[in-house]
Write a protein that holds these residues in place. Structure first.
Motif, PDB file in Angstrom:
ATOM      1  N   UNK A   1       1.211   0.131 -13.296  1.00 41.41           N
ATOM      2  CA  UNK A   1       1.988  -0.166 -12.088  1.00 41.41           C
ATOM      3  C   UNK A   1       1.098  -0.728 -10.986  1.00 41.41           C
ATOM      4  N   UNK A   2      -0.073  -0.149 -10.814  1.00 44.74           N
ATOM      5  CA  UNK A   2      -0.981  -0.617  -9.768  1.00 44.74           C
ATOM      6  C   UNK A   2      -1.444  -2.052 -10.030  1.00 44.74           C
ATOM      7  N   UNK A   3      -1.686  -2.395 -11.279  1.00 44.83           N
ATOM      8  CA  UNK A   3      -2.077  -3.763 -11.615  1.00 44.83           C
ATOM      9  C   UNK A   3      -0.972  -4.756 -11.246  1.00 44.83           C
ATOM     10  N   UNK A   4       0.285  -4.376 -11.479  1.00 49.40           N
ATOM     11  CA  UNK A   4       1.413  -5.231 -11.089  1.00 49.40           C
ATOM     12  C   UNK A   4       1.482  -5.362  -9.576  1.00 49.40           C
ATOM     13  N   UNK A   5       1.359  -4.246  -8.890  1.00 44.10           N
ATOM     14  CA  UNK A   5       1.443  -4.245  -7.431  1.00 44.10           C
ATOM     15  C   UNK A   5       0.348  -5.113  -6.823  1.00 44.10           C
ATOM     16  N   UNK A   6      -0.842  -5.080  -7.397  1.00 37.76           N
ATOM     17  CA  UNK A   6      -1.933  -5.912  -6.885  1.00 37.76           C
ATOM     18  C   UNK A   6      -1.578  -7.392  -6.951  1.00 37.76           C
ATOM     19  N   UNK A   7      -0.805  -7.788  -7.957  1.00 39.37           N
ATOM     20  CA  UNK A   7      -0.350  -9.180  -8.050  1.00 39.37           C
ATOM     21  C   UNK A   7       0.638  -9.498  -6.937  1.00 39.37           C
ATOM     22  N   UNK A   8       1.482  -8.540  -6.571  1.00 42.94           N
ATOM     23  CA  UNK A   8       2.443  -8.766  -5.484  1.00 42.94           C
ATOM     24  C   UNK A   8       1.727  -8.815  -4.141  1.00 42.94           C
ATOM     25  N   UNK A   9       0.721  -7.958  -3.969  1.00 47.65           N
ATOM     26  CA  UNK A   9      -0.064  -7.934  -2.730  1.00 47.65           C
ATOM     27  C   UNK A   9      -0.796  -9.255  -2.518  1.00 47.65           C
ATOM     28  N   UNK A  10      -1.080  -9.967  -3.591  1.00 50.26           N
ATOM     29  CA  UNK A  10      -1.819 -11.227  -3.486  1.00 50.26           C
ATOM     30  C   UNK A  10      -0.971 -12.355  -2.905  1.00 50.26           C
ATOM     31  N   UNK A  11       0.320 -12.140  -2.757  1.00 53.86           N
ATOM     32  CA  UNK A  11       1.220 -13.161  -2.226  1.00 53.86           C
ATOM     33  C   UNK A  11       1.109 -13.301  -0.721  1.00 53.86           C
TER      34      UNK A  11
ATOM     35  N   UNK B   1       0.698  12.702 -12.905  1.00 55.91           N
ATOM     36  CA  UNK B   1       0.374  13.236 -14.231  1.00 55.91           C
ATOM     37  C   UNK B   1       0.436  12.164 -15.319  1.00 55.91           C
ATOM     38  N   UNK B   2       0.643  10.921 -14.904  1.00 58.24           N
ATOM     39  CA  UNK B   2       0.746   9.814 -15.860  1.00 58.24           C
ATOM     40  C   UNK B   2      -0.213   8.703 -15.424  1.00 58.24           C
ATOM     41  N   UNK B   3      -1.487   8.974 -15.514  1.00 58.22           N
ATOM     42  CA  UNK B   3      -2.501   8.054 -14.993  1.00 58.22           C
ATOM     43  C   UNK B   3      -2.413   6.666 -15.627  1.00 58.22           C
ATOM     44  N   UNK B   4      -2.174   6.615 -16.919  1.00 61.71           N
ATOM     45  CA  UNK B   4      -2.093   5.320 -17.603  1.00 61.71           C
ATOM     46  C   UNK B   4      -0.912   4.502 -17.082  1.00 61.71           C
ATOM     47  N   UNK B   5       0.227   5.151 -16.878  1.00 61.59           N
ATOM     48  CA  UNK B   5       1.415   4.473 -16.347  1.00 61.59           C
ATOM     49  C   UNK B   5       1.143   3.976 -14.929  1.00 61.59           C
ATOM     50  N   UNK B   6       0.471   4.804 -14.125  1.00 61.88           N
ATOM     51  CA  UNK B   6       0.148   4.393 -12.759  1.00 61.88           C
ATOM     52  C   UNK B   6      -0.788   3.186 -12.758  1.00 61.88           C
ATOM     53  N   UNK B   7      -1.761   3.167 -13.638  1.00 61.99           N
ATOM     54  CA  UNK B   7      -2.703   2.041 -13.702  1.00 61.99           C
ATOM     55  C   UNK B   7      -1.969   0.740 -13.986  1.00 61.99           C
TER      56      UNK B   7
ATOM     57  N   UNK C   1       0.840  -1.197   0.000  1.00 66.64           N
ATOM     58  CA  UNK C   1       0.000   0.000   0.000  1.00 66.64           C
ATOM     59  C   UNK C   1       0.876   1.247   0.000  1.00 66.64           C
ATOM     60  N   UNK C   2       1.939   1.236   0.785  1.00 64.59           N
ATOM     61  CA  UNK C   2       2.881   2.366   0.804  1.00 64.59           C
ATOM     62  C   UNK C   2       3.494   2.545  -0.578  1.00 64.59           C
ATOM     63  N   UNK C   3       3.886   1.436  -1.211  1.00 67.87           N
ATOM     64  CA  UNK C   3       4.457   1.496  -2.563  1.00 67.87           C
ATOM     65  C   UNK C   3       3.448   2.098  -3.537  1.00 67.87           C
ATOM     66  N   UNK C   4       2.204   1.663  -3.445  1.00 67.06           N
ATOM     67  CA  UNK C   4       1.146   2.195  -4.305  1.00 67.06           C
ATOM     68  C   UNK C   4       0.966   3.691  -4.098  1.00 67.06           C
ATOM     69  N   UNK C   5       0.914   4.106  -2.833  1.00 60.31           N
ATOM     70  CA  UNK C   5       0.699   5.527  -2.522  1.00 60.31           C
ATOM     71  C   UNK C   5       1.838   6.394  -3.069  1.00 60.31           C
ATOM     72  N   UNK C   6       3.062   5.934  -2.910  1.00 61.10           N
ATOM     73  CA  UNK C   6       4.212   6.709  -3.400  1.00 61.10           C
ATOM     74  C   UNK C   6       4.207   6.775  -4.921  1.00 61.10           C
ATOM     75  N   UNK C   7       3.944   5.646  -5.562  1.00 60.60           N
ATOM     76  CA  UNK C   7       3.894   5.648  -7.027  1.00 60.60           C
ATOM     77  C   UNK C   7       2.758   6.534  -7.541  1.00 60.60           C
ATOM     78  N   UNK C   8       1.632   6.512  -6.857  1.00 61.16           N
ATOM     79  CA  UNK C   8       0.505   7.360  -7.269  1.00 61.16           C
ATOM     80  C   UNK C   8       0.904   8.825  -7.239  1.00 61.16           C
TER      81      UNK C   8
END
Length: 152
Positions: A82-92, A74-80, A62-69
């Motif tokens: 990144x967030x999809x990747x992070x969600x896969x890591x959070x699932x571990x 200004x790069x919403x598509x890039x963040x999306x 969550x901290x990683x997500x917040x910092x990346x956000x």
């Protein structure tokens, strides 16, 4: 040849999950053994790890997500993406954070001044060996893993 087979079997698993046959304590024991038996310059380990399970594991991502956000505001598509990747890591089941102990590195530089310029490099090399050893050991225990480099 078992070792070579273990290296061949080690793969990045991006769709992580919590279906693991070992307890958190058993996983921690594997990681601790890798810390104990991985080589380091002058037999002075300079890498520390933090092992996070459950709520702490979720908090890290969550901290990683917040910092990346914030960084990608200004790069919403890039963040999306990144967030999809992070969600896969959070699932571990957990996260292992690797840190270099700069105090030990500096002590080694002072104690063995003749080799001072090498200790940072040797520490990085030991860190890489440790990461590979842990990754391979987890793979041998049928635990999928991947290695990420987030350091905002």
């Amino acid at each position: 040849m078992e070792f070579l087979q273990a290296l061949k079997n080690r793969r990045s698993i991006y769709n992580l999950g919590t279906n693991v046959n070992l307890s958190n304590e058993e996983i921690t024991s594997i990681i601790s053994d890798c810390l104990k038996y991985s080589p380091s310059a002058f037999n002075c380990p300079t890498t520390n790890v933090i092992i996070a399970f459950d709520e702490k594991h979720q908090q890290i991502w969550q901290i990683t997500t917040d910092i990346l956000k914030e960084k990608l505001a200004k790069k919403e598509e890039t963040f999306t993406v990144a967030q999809n990747k992070i969600n896969k890591f959070k699932a571990g089941i957990g996260t292992i954070l690797f840190f270099e102990d700069t105090e030990i590195i500096n002590e080694l530089k002072e104690t063995y001044a003749m080799y001072a310029e090498n200790f940072s490099t040797w520490s990085n090399q030991a860190n890489g060996m440790l990461q590979n050893n842990i990754w391979t050991a987890l793979s041998q225990a049928n635990i999928g893993a991947n290695l990420q480099h987030y350091n905002p």
